[in-house]
Design a protein around this motif. Structure first.
Motif, PDB file in Angstrom:
ATOM      1  N   UNK A 298       0.832  -1.211   0.000  1.00  0.00           N
ATOM      2  CA  UNK A 298       0.000   0.000   0.000  1.00  0.00           C
ATOM      3  C   UNK A 298       0.863   1.255   0.000  1.00  0.00           C
ATOM      4  N   UNK A 299       1.811   1.334   0.904  1.00  0.00           N
ATOM      5  CA  UNK A 299       2.624   2.542   1.051  1.00  0.00           C
ATOM      6  C   UNK A 299       3.713   2.661  -0.007  1.00  0.00           C
ATOM      7  N   UNK A 300       4.189   1.516  -0.487  1.00  0.00           N
ATOM      8  CA  UNK A 300       5.316   1.545  -1.418  1.00  0.00           C
ATOM      9  C   UNK A 300       6.626   1.891  -0.730  1.00  0.00           C
ATOM     10  N   UNK A 301       6.641   1.846   0.606  1.00  0.00           N
ATOM     11  CA  UNK A 301       7.840   2.247   1.347  1.00  0.00           C
ATOM     12  C   UNK A 301       8.248   1.226   2.408  1.00  0.00           C
ATOM     13  N   UNK A 302       7.745  -0.011   2.291  1.00  0.00           N
ATOM     14  CA  UNK A 302       8.128  -1.070   3.231  1.00  0.00           C
ATOM     15  C   UNK A 302       9.518  -1.585   2.855  1.00  0.00           C
ATOM     16  N   UNK A 303      10.430  -1.583   3.813  1.00  0.00           N
ATOM     17  CA  UNK A 303      11.834  -1.894   3.525  1.00  0.00           C
ATOM     18  C   UNK A 303      12.014  -3.262   2.865  1.00  0.00           C
ATOM     19  N   UNK A 304      11.404  -4.297   3.449  1.00  0.00           N
ATOM     20  CA  UNK A 304      11.560  -5.648   2.902  1.00  0.00           C
ATOM     21  C   UNK A 304      11.059  -5.717   1.465  1.00  0.00           C
ATOM     22  N   UNK A 305       9.924  -5.072   1.206  1.00  0.00           N
ATOM     23  CA  UNK A 305       9.333  -5.107  -0.131  1.00  0.00           C
ATOM     24  C   UNK A 305      10.207  -4.369  -1.133  1.00  0.00           C
ATOM     25  N   UNK A 306      10.757  -3.253  -0.727  1.00  0.00           N
ATOM     26  CA  UNK A 306      11.636  -2.485  -1.614  1.00  0.00           C
ATOM     27  C   UNK A 306      12.884  -3.282  -1.956  1.00  0.00           C
ATOM     28  N   UNK A 307      13.432  -3.972  -0.958  1.00  0.00           N
ATOM     29  CA  UNK A 307      14.621  -4.802  -1.208  1.00  0.00           C
ATOM     30  C   UNK A 307      14.308  -5.926  -2.188  1.00  0.00           C
ATOM     31  N   UNK A 308      13.130  -6.511  -2.070  1.00  0.00           N
ATOM     32  CA  UNK A 308      12.713  -7.567  -2.994  1.00  0.00           C
ATOM     33  C   UNK A 308      12.600  -7.011  -4.402  1.00  0.00           C
ATOM     34  N   UNK A 309      11.973  -5.838  -4.536  1.00  0.00           N
ATOM     35  CA  UNK A 309      11.816  -5.215  -5.853  1.00  0.00           C
ATOM     36  C   UNK A 309      13.179  -4.871  -6.455  1.00  0.00           C
ATOM     37  N   UNK A 310      14.079  -4.384  -5.621  1.00  0.00           N
ATOM     38  CA  UNK A 310      15.430  -4.039  -6.088  1.00  0.00           C
ATOM     39  C   UNK A 310      16.156  -5.279  -6.598  1.00  0.00           C
ATOM     40  N   UNK A 311      16.054  -6.369  -5.845  1.00  0.00           N
ATOM     41  CA  UNK A 311      16.697  -7.625  -6.252  1.00  0.00           C
ATOM     42  C   UNK A 311      16.100  -8.147  -7.550  1.00  0.00           C
ATOM     43  N   UNK A 312      14.777  -8.128  -7.636  1.00  0.00           N
ATOM     44  CA  UNK A 312      14.102  -8.601  -8.851  1.00  0.00           C
ATOM     45  C   UNK A 312      14.496  -7.766 -10.059  1.00  0.00           C
ATOM     46  N   UNK A 313      14.635  -6.474  -9.856  1.00  0.00           N
ATOM     47  CA  UNK A 313      15.034  -5.570 -10.937  1.00  0.00           C
ATOM     48  C   UNK A 313      16.437  -5.910 -11.428  1.00  0.00           C
TER      49      UNK A 313
END
Length: 284
Positions: free
Chosen positions: A189-204
């Motif tokens: 929802x926020x787009x600012x959850x640390x774990x989720x951002x790290x996952x997106x960065x890794x996937x990218x």
């Protein structure tokens, strides 16, 4: 911890703020209730300052960061209104019929706003990416993990290439094994959850196509996204995991499901029949 009154805190430290921090403080004091539903990027844009300036403003008041600031702000707004922060519309005085009406209206408004935010080309691109993908991974933490698991459950009825891990460490490992042939659907929802951002960065970094489902067009998550789908629900910092936000996310996932189904008609019909048969004996 006992939260201080944010207004008193800002006023007591106002003279120590830099000119940039004073811009942020002035905007918050004038628009406190609006700020509750703003991302750090939205607030920075509204104040014509950088995100780092907003973060420094929070740190100057001995807060850990923007999310803790929003929680303190929410408590202060609740005290000001003399009612807990149940939602922006619901009060402690509401009767059951009033609650029923307000919740219905809130959900309808969230779905309507989500509908108005839909970009046809983004849905089409997302569906096509999913159809072409070798694997589709759903990612999310906290309440967004529940939404991700719902999506996994729905899509596995028509395709065998969906995955969703329930542990953030396992999700990180899954993201590290993605390739350019895979799709990562990241829900936050926020787009600012640390774990989720790290996952997106890794996937990218692994070359996977990233589809994000989030509230804010500008966030750390959307920075890594190839396709961003926006949900229209407003969720305050004391309302984490609200069903209104989840309904909006599920609406978008349902839209992706039917777009995928249409694009893989014969295969999806066959798979749906097979998965239905697999559980028919478990029904009375």
């Amino acid at each position: 911890m006992a939260y201080q009154d944010i207004y008193s805190l800002i006023h007591s430290r106002y003279t120590t703020f830099t000119n940039t921090e004073k811009k942020v403080a002035d905007y918050i004091l004038a628009n406190a209730k609006d700020v509750l539903y703003m991302s750090i990027t939205d607030l920075a844009d509204a104040c014509c300052v950088g995100e780092s300036s907003v973060f420094r403003f929070c740190k100057s008041m001995d807060l850990k960061g923007y999310q803790e600031f929003k929680i303190v702000l929410a408590h202060s707004v609740s005290l000001e209104d003399e009612t807990p922060q149940l939602s922006s519309q619901i009060t402690m005085q509401d009767t059951i019929p009033e609650l029923s009406s307000k919740i219905l209206s809130t959900n309808i408004n969230a779905l309507t706003e989500t509908y108005n935010l839909i970009e046809e080309k983004d849905i089409q691109r997302a569906a096509e990416s999913m159809i072409k993908a070798e694997r589709i991974h759903f990612f999310g933490v906290g309440s967004s993990l529940v939404t991700a698991l719902e999506a996994k459950s729905k899509f596995m009825r028509i395709t065998n290439k969906t995955e969703c891990s329930i542990d953030s460490h396992l999700q990180s490992m899954s993201a590290s094994l993605l390739t350019e042939k895979d799709v990562a659907i990241v829900i936050s929802y926020s787009g600012s959850t640390k774990d989720t951002i790290e996952i997106a960065k890794t996937a990218k970094e692994k070359g996977a196509t990233i589809i994000s489902i989030t509230r804010f067009a500008k966030s750390n998550l959307t920075y890594y996204s190839d396709i961003t789908l926006l949900c229209g629900a407003n969720e305050g910092p004391l309302q984490g995991g609200s069903l209104t936000a989840k309904i909006s996310q599920l609406y978008l996932l349902d839209l992706l499901y039917f777009a995928y189904f249409k694009g893989t008609n014969k295969e999806s019909i066959y798979n749906k029949e097979q998965t239905a048969k697999a559980v028919v004996e478990k029904m009375l």
